[in-house]
Scaffold this active site. Structure first.
Site, PDB file in Angstrom:
ATOM      1  N   TYR A 332       0.780  -1.243   0.000  1.00  0.00           N
ATOM      2  CA  TYR A 332       0.000   0.000   0.000  1.00  0.00           C
ATOM      3  C   TYR A 332       0.812   1.294   0.000  1.00  0.00           C
ATOM      4  O   TYR A 332       0.354   2.298  -0.542  1.00  0.00           O
ATOM      5  CB  TYR A 332      -0.971   0.016   1.182  1.00  0.00           C
TER       6      TYR A 332
ATOM      7  N   GLY B  61      -7.598  -7.028  -1.967  1.00  0.00           N
ATOM      8  CA  GLY B  61      -7.086  -5.975  -1.092  1.00  0.00           C
ATOM      9  C   GLY B  61      -8.118  -5.380  -0.169  1.00  0.00           C
ATOM     10  O   GLY B  61      -8.976  -6.064   0.358  1.00  0.00           O
ATOM     11  N   SER B  62      -8.044  -4.065  -0.021  1.00  0.00           N
ATOM     12  CA  SER B  62      -8.720  -3.360   1.065  1.00  0.00           C
ATOM     13  C   SER B  62     -10.234  -3.429   1.040  1.00  0.00           C
ATOM     14  O   SER B  62     -10.879  -3.376  -0.004  1.00  0.00           O
ATOM     15  CB  SER B  62      -8.322  -1.898   1.051  1.00  0.00           C
ATOM     16  N   THR B  63     -10.798  -3.462   2.258  1.00  0.00           N
ATOM     17  CA  THR B  63     -12.242  -3.471   2.444  1.00  0.00           C
ATOM     18  C   THR B  63     -12.830  -2.062   2.413  1.00  0.00           C
ATOM     19  O   THR B  63     -14.018  -1.879   2.609  1.00  0.00           O
ATOM     20  CB  THR B  63     -12.581  -4.120   3.797  1.00  0.00           C
TER      21      THR B  63
END
Lengths: 355, 134
Positions: A332, B61-63
């Site tokens: 990220y 990936g991200s929630t």
């Protein structure tokens, strides 16, 4: 409720199941913006189960020290206040399991991808990878659609991953996630791994891929309940990252445990004060329970920030090269914070900081 | 070419296709400011999803991705519609809340069959249909 019914219908859930707790992501103003803030402010309901919150974009008390502006602080506090009004606990951590550990078989509606993986894999609780919004919806009715990882048979592994002895678990997770995507792997670690290693592996797996859980042979509670998959992948080489000279060393993605704080203090006692900026991120709760350790780490000149982390805080964007011990942060930081990254084990990170 | 699909988020959408061969995270892979793909490892890096029919295999990936779809919709840079091979809660909920038509489980492998800039229509009502003009 409409959201949950739609989800339940889509994924063929026959019923809703009661949950022990919920955990919501999308707390940092930097991630959800004015649109998310306004959506939360207009949200008109209260949660009925214990609901944890993910990290915010700043340490609520020491945001100036992180180099953040008052404007950001005010927007972030509006999000926090909206959450309080909804009844969400201001835990601001990606490791809610250090505050209250669920039990084997508990149904949850958690959103933070690394916490989902830890709860399913290491603890044996059951949660799908919820979105921040569906987790909040579940918190309001105290139930979640019964499909996916809530059902035992859906938790079976479909691929074996062998992690060779000299590969760091964080890097193995990062590499594996890209290969297996959202499939559940059965992992065989050739070296002895700690719970912190499993946390690092799982968080990286979920960031570079989309898996909601893994099994680890002879370690995690459900690994024996299924047949061993035939497809096999061997992770034997560490991915090489462009070396850069770090101007920040950042530890705590996911948030550090009490054990990790203790190890950091031991290393600083051995190697001396950091010459470079060394930021450590943990939950306010874990920090307060280990106040003496935190105080000593800060006396060495490192900073221990709470409520936030290097990934969700815009503070990290001010640096050029960030050194981390986290596979999730590797994924990220370049994309969200526009910084170069370099990897080292916890020990190597601390040694680089003091050099 | 016309084929069926499962309806996740209802509505009608049309536009030129943008196809990602690789799974997409709406946090990190796509800019919420302008809808541009910022994942350097994706071959559609630099293209914008704004107003397009965005086709990709699955989420990753991200929630937090649901919020990104909502942000993009309010800023006017969201995709007009989304087609996935297999959907999950994060993108499903984002599409429902942001009112972006979304279908998945298409009868053909859309990631291979649909090409960039094909004109695509999504009918997501009681039943789901995808229509591709060449």
């Amino acid at each position: 409720m409409e959201i949950l019914v739609a989800l339940g219908e889509v994924f063929g859930a026959e019923k809703l199941v009661e949950i022990k707790s919920a955990q919501i992501s999308g707390i940092s103003y930097d991630n959800i913006g004015d649109e998310g803030l306004e959506w939360l402010e207009s949200f008109n309901a209260r949660v009925v189960v214990k609901t944890f919150s993910n990290p915010a974009g700043m340490d609520l008390n020491r945001w100036r020290e992180m180099g953040l502006e008052k404007d950001f602080f005010q927007k972030q506090m509006r999000i926090i206040n909206a959450l309080k009004r909804i009844g969400v606990e201001i835990t601001l951590t990606c490791t809610p399991y250090y505050l209250e550990t669920p039990s084997l078989g508990d149904h949850l509606a958690w959103a933070e991808s690394s916490a989902v993986v830890y709860a399913n894999s290491v603890i044996g609780a059951r949660t799908n990878r919820e979105s921040g919004i569906s987790a909040l919806a579940s918190a309001v009715i105290g139930k979640t659609p019964y499909y996916g990882l809530h059902i035992k048979e859906e938790r079976s592994p479909s691929v074996r991953i062998i992690v060779k002895r000299d590969v760091e678990p964080a890097i193995a997770g990062f590499t594996s996630g890209k290969i297996v995507g959202s499939e559940i792997p059965l992992v065989e670690f050739e070296r002895k791994v700690s719970h912190e290693d499993l946390k690092a592996f799982g968080s990286a797996l979920a960031a570079s891929g989309g898996a909601g859980m893994f099994h680890a042979k002879e370690i995690t509670p459900e690994w024996m309940d299924f047949e061993t998959p035939s497809e096999k992948i061997v992770v034997d080489e560490e991915e090489v990252f462009d070396e850069c000279e770090p101007d920040l060393i950042a530890i705590g993605c996911p948030h550090t445990s009490a054990e990790e704080l203790k190890r950091i203090l031991e290393m600083l006692s051995r190697y001396g004060s950091p010459k470079k900026k060394l930021w450590i991120f943990t939950s306010r709760n874990v920090a307060l329970q280990n106040a003496e350790i935190v105080r000593k780490i800060e006396e060495f000149g490192a900073r221990v920030f709470y409520d936030t982390c290097m990934v969700v805080s815009p503070a990290t964007s001010e640096f050029d090269c960030v050194m981390v011990n986290s596979g999730k942060a590797l994924e990220y930081l370049p994309k969200l914070r526009n910084v170069a990254v370099t990897f080292g084990t916890l020990e190597n990170c601390i040694r680089r900081a003091v050099k | 070419m016309k084929f069926g699909a499962r309806v996740i988020s209802k509505g009608y959408a049309e536009g030129y296709a943008l196809v990602s061969k690789k799974p997409v995270s709406f946090l990190g892979d796509v800019s919420p400011e302008n809808g541009v793909i910022v994942d350097r490892e994706n071959e559609i890096y630099g293209e914008s999803v704004s107003g397009r029919i965005f086709v990709f295999p699955e989420g990753r990936g991200s929630t937090v991705g649901s919020y990104t779809l909502l942000r993009m919709k309010k800023r006017g840079c969201a995709p007009a519609g989304i087609i996935m091979l297999r959907s999950e809660a994060i993108i499903a909920v984002g599409a429902i809340v942001a009112e972006i038509p979304l279908v998945d489980l298409p009868e053909v492998n859309v990631v291979e069959e649909i090409k960039n800039d094909d004109f695509v229509r999504i009918y997501a009502g009681k039943e789901g249909w995808i229509e591709v003009d060449r």
